[in-house]
Design a protein around this motif. Structure first.
Motif, PDB file in Angstrom:
ATOM      1  N   GLY A 124       0.813  -1.213   0.000  1.00 21.70           N
ATOM      2  CA  GLY A 124       0.000   0.000   0.000  1.00 21.70           C
ATOM      3  C   GLY A 124       0.843   1.259   0.000  1.00 21.70           C
ATOM      4  O   GLY A 124       0.530   2.234  -0.696  1.00 21.70           O
ATOM      5  N   THR A 140      -4.040  -2.007  -7.718  1.00 17.84           N
ATOM      6  CA  THR A 140      -5.422  -1.635  -7.428  1.00 17.84           C
ATOM      7  C   THR A 140      -6.400  -2.635  -8.039  1.00 17.84           C
ATOM      8  O   THR A 140      -7.370  -3.063  -7.402  1.00 17.84           O
ATOM      9  N   THR A 143      -6.131  -6.016  -6.098  1.00 19.55           N
ATOM     10  CA  THR A 143      -6.679  -5.939  -4.742  1.00 19.55           C
ATOM     11  C   THR A 143      -8.200  -5.898  -4.753  1.00 19.55           C
ATOM     12  O   THR A 143      -8.848  -6.523  -3.902  1.00 19.55           O
ATOM     13  N   PHE A 144      -8.783  -5.201  -5.713  1.00 17.27           N
ATOM     14  CA  PHE A 144     -10.237  -5.204  -5.815  1.00 17.27           C
ATOM     15  C   PHE A 144     -10.759  -6.590  -6.184  1.00 17.27           C
ATOM     16  O   PHE A 144     -11.809  -7.024  -5.699  1.00 17.27           O
ATOM     17  N   TYR A 147     -10.435  -8.717  -3.037  1.00 17.02           N
ATOM     18  CA  TYR A 147     -11.393  -8.293  -2.010  1.00 17.02           C
ATOM     19  C   TYR A 147     -12.806  -8.785  -2.318  1.00 17.02           C
ATOM     20  O   TYR A 147     -13.609  -9.023  -1.412  1.00 17.02           O
ATOM     21  N   THR A 395      -3.969  -3.255   1.979  1.00 18.04           N
ATOM     22  CA  THR A 395      -3.313  -2.511   0.906  1.00 18.04           C
ATOM     23  C   THR A 395      -4.088  -1.248   0.567  1.00 18.04           C
ATOM     24  O   THR A 395      -3.512  -0.161   0.431  1.00 18.04           O
ATOM     25  N   ARG A 396      -5.391  -1.358   0.457  1.00 11.49           N
ATOM     26  CA  ARG A 396      -6.204  -0.189   0.110  1.00 11.49           C
ATOM     27  C   ARG A 396      -6.201   0.834   1.238  1.00 11.49           C
ATOM     28  O   ARG A 396      -6.101   2.047   1.005  1.00 11.49           O
ATOM     29  N   ARG A 399      -2.746   2.584   1.436  1.00 14.87           N
ATOM     30  CA  ARG A 399      -2.550   3.517   0.319  1.00 14.87           C
ATOM     31  C   ARG A 399      -3.307   4.820   0.561  1.00 14.87           C
ATOM     32  O   ARG A 399      -2.747   5.917   0.447  1.00 14.87           O
ATOM     33  N   SER A 400      -4.590   4.722   0.872  1.00 13.21           N
ATOM     34  CA  SER A 400      -5.391   5.937   1.056  1.00 13.21           C
ATOM     35  C   SER A 400      -4.925   6.740   2.259  1.00 13.21           C
ATOM     36  O   SER A 400      -4.896   7.975   2.230  1.00 13.21           O
TER      37      SER A 400
END
Length: 512
Positions: A124, A140, A143-144, A147, A395-396, A399-400
């Motif tokens: 991330g 990205t 990971t989506f 998820y 990871t998400r 990152r954010s």
């Protein structure tokens, strides 16, 4: 700090009492705990029914039974828990059932949680620093995908390709030419995406990653490593050097030569100790030896940092200690791998060692090295299943969180002072970016201790999730309430720890 913890605990006790009252009465009125006996054709059916009614106090209203249960649960405060008996487990005390199930669940989730946090946060952070790059878009996307995948489907695929197909490969470890090409392409593209930079740098990174991965894989096949895997002194030195570079890069920077020397010295020490440790591991195969050596590893790192350090002895000691502990773990892995040939001859599997059900191999006897290898063989697939899903979330979030922090004024001020980018990221941005992650970790661990029900079902893992499902299906109130009490207490503890971690990460926060 102490007053804060005490106040939180008192408030939590009230919440747990209210919640347990609701859960107990809902469960008690959910079904009939005598249903199996009423449908029985045993000649002593009525006697069995009367015994269960007396054992579970079914003649009393559910509210009165809850008071009895609460009195037994309150004894846990003085170390004498009495949570009743579970009739579906042969009148086994609930505390014993919980101890066995909790141990299996903790064993399952510990590694998966640590791996998911470490790699999820690391990836991330890299995607945040490489925002809108090809690597960012690729990560990205995946990971989506991860998820959104159902965990039971991931678990079934892992059984097919991670166990059955891999075990077939281990029986005859031959790789076709296109297998080398795929491995080289994957590692080359990955390294190229991480390094980034101009086209020339990208192509160079791709070439290094592809050639190195194919070369290593070819050497492993030609030397028969898959039949007799080992690390050895050379492997310890190579792995230790890689650990030194990574840890130093994050901690002190590669320009700090004394830090590299301090960390590298610990790797040399463990390589020198490799041969003497083989005798120790053979004659004293005990877990306490591993614990003592872990403490020694920390001491070696601290001593090395003190020797090579000047005004930055503390920083060098920390870096060298981390490298020393990680290198020591490589030494332990090497010792476990030495029993691999004997292990494959003793397990009831035709090919390979990757197990698909259960937590251990029934009837397998051996020292701690056999036990550790057997645990790894059974933990691998369920751990990967849990890690993949959690990895995507971490990871998400990482990152954010880091992107938000990197745009704040104090980060720009740190850069304006002339600090290096590594210092700005690791010492200023990273700590604040981890505050939201601390909350997520606390909630995840509190939830996972309840058992990954689906994963445990697919891999026949007798943990907390299975315990809860069994208790609910048979209206075993004592079993369900034992599960509720344990998971509730763990959730509370980790939420308090999260608040304490806030204060450690952000000096502006005070726990009071």
């Amino acid at each position: 700090m102490l007053s804060f913890v005490v106040r939180r605990l008192l408030a939590t006790v009230l919440v747990l009492v209210a919640a347990s009252f609701v859960v107990y009465n809902l469960t008690a009125n959910y079904g009939d705990p005598l249903a199996d006996l009423k449908g029985s054709k045993a000649p002593n059916r009525q006697e069995l029914i009367d015994q269960r009614i007396e054992m579970l106090n079914l003649n009393e209203p559910s509210i009165v039974r809850y008071v009895y249960w609460l009195g037994g649960a309150a004894k846990c405060l003085i170390g004498q828990c009495d949570l009743g008996q579970s009739y579906i487990r042969g009148n086994q005390p609930v505390t014993e059932a919980l101890a066995s199930a909790a141990g299996s669940t903790i064993q399952l989730i510990t590694v998966s949680t640590i791996v998911a946090i470490v790699f999820g946060v690391a990836v991330g952070m890299i995607t945040a620093l490489r925002q809108y790059s090809g690597f960012d878009y690729t990560v990205t996307f995946f990971t989506f995908v991860l998820y959104s995948l159902p965990v039971f489907w991931v678990a079934v695929l892992l059984k097919e390709f991670g166990a059955i197909r891999f075990n077939d490969f281990m029986a005859n470890p031959a790789i076709p030419w296109w297998g080398y090409a795929i491995v080289g392409l994957i590692f080359g593209v990955t390294l190229m995406s991480i390094v980034g930079g101009p086209s020339r740098t990208r192509l160079l990174s791709f070439g290094i990653g592809a050639v190195a991965s194919v070369g290593i894989l070819l050497v492993l096949v030609l030397t028969g490593w898959f039949q007799r895997p080992t690390v050895g002194i050379i492997g310890i030195l190579i792995t230790g050097a890689a650990i030194t570079v990574v840890v130093s890069l994050l901690s002190t920077g590669l320009k700090n030569r004394r830090a590299l020397m301090a960390a590298g010295a610990t790797v040399v020490v463990w390589a020198a100790l490799w041969q003497p440790l083989q005798f120790l591991f053979f004659y004293v195969p005990q877990y306490w030896v591993l614990l003592v050596l872990a403490i020694v590893a920390i001491g070696i790192g601290v001593l090395s940092g003190m020797v090579f350090g000047r005004d930055d002895k503390r920083e060098l000691a920390r870096t060298a200690a981390i490298v020393s502990v990680l290198t020591y773990l490589v030494v332990v892995v090497d010792r476990v791998l030495l029993v691999f040939p004997d292990y494959t001859q003793r397990i009831p599997l035709k090919n390979g060692i990757i197990a698909t059900i259960g937590a251990t191999t029934p009837g397998l006897r051996g020292d701690i090295w056999f036990q550790m290898l057997d645990s790894f063989a059974h933990l691998l697939l369920p751990t990967i299943a849990l890690t993949l899903i959690s990895f995507a979330a971490y990871t998400r979030y990482a990152r954010s969180s880091l992107l938000e922090v990197m745009n704040l004024d104090y980060v720009r001020t740190a850069r304006a002072k002339g600090l290096t980018e590594r210092t700005v990221i690791m010492r200023h941005a990273f700590r604040n970016a981890m505050i939201p992650i601390a909350t997520i970790v606390a909630l995840d661990i509190g939830a996972l201790i309840g058992g990954a029900v689906i994963t445990e079902e697919v891999f026949a893992w007798q943990g907390m999730g299975q315990l809860f499902v069994q208790g609910l299906d048979h209206t075993d109130v004592n079993l369900v309430m034992g599960f509720f009490l344990l998971t509730g207490v763990v959730a509370v503890i980790f939420n308090i720890l999260a608040d304490i971690v806030y204060a450690a990460l952000d000096p502006r926060i005070r726990v009071s």
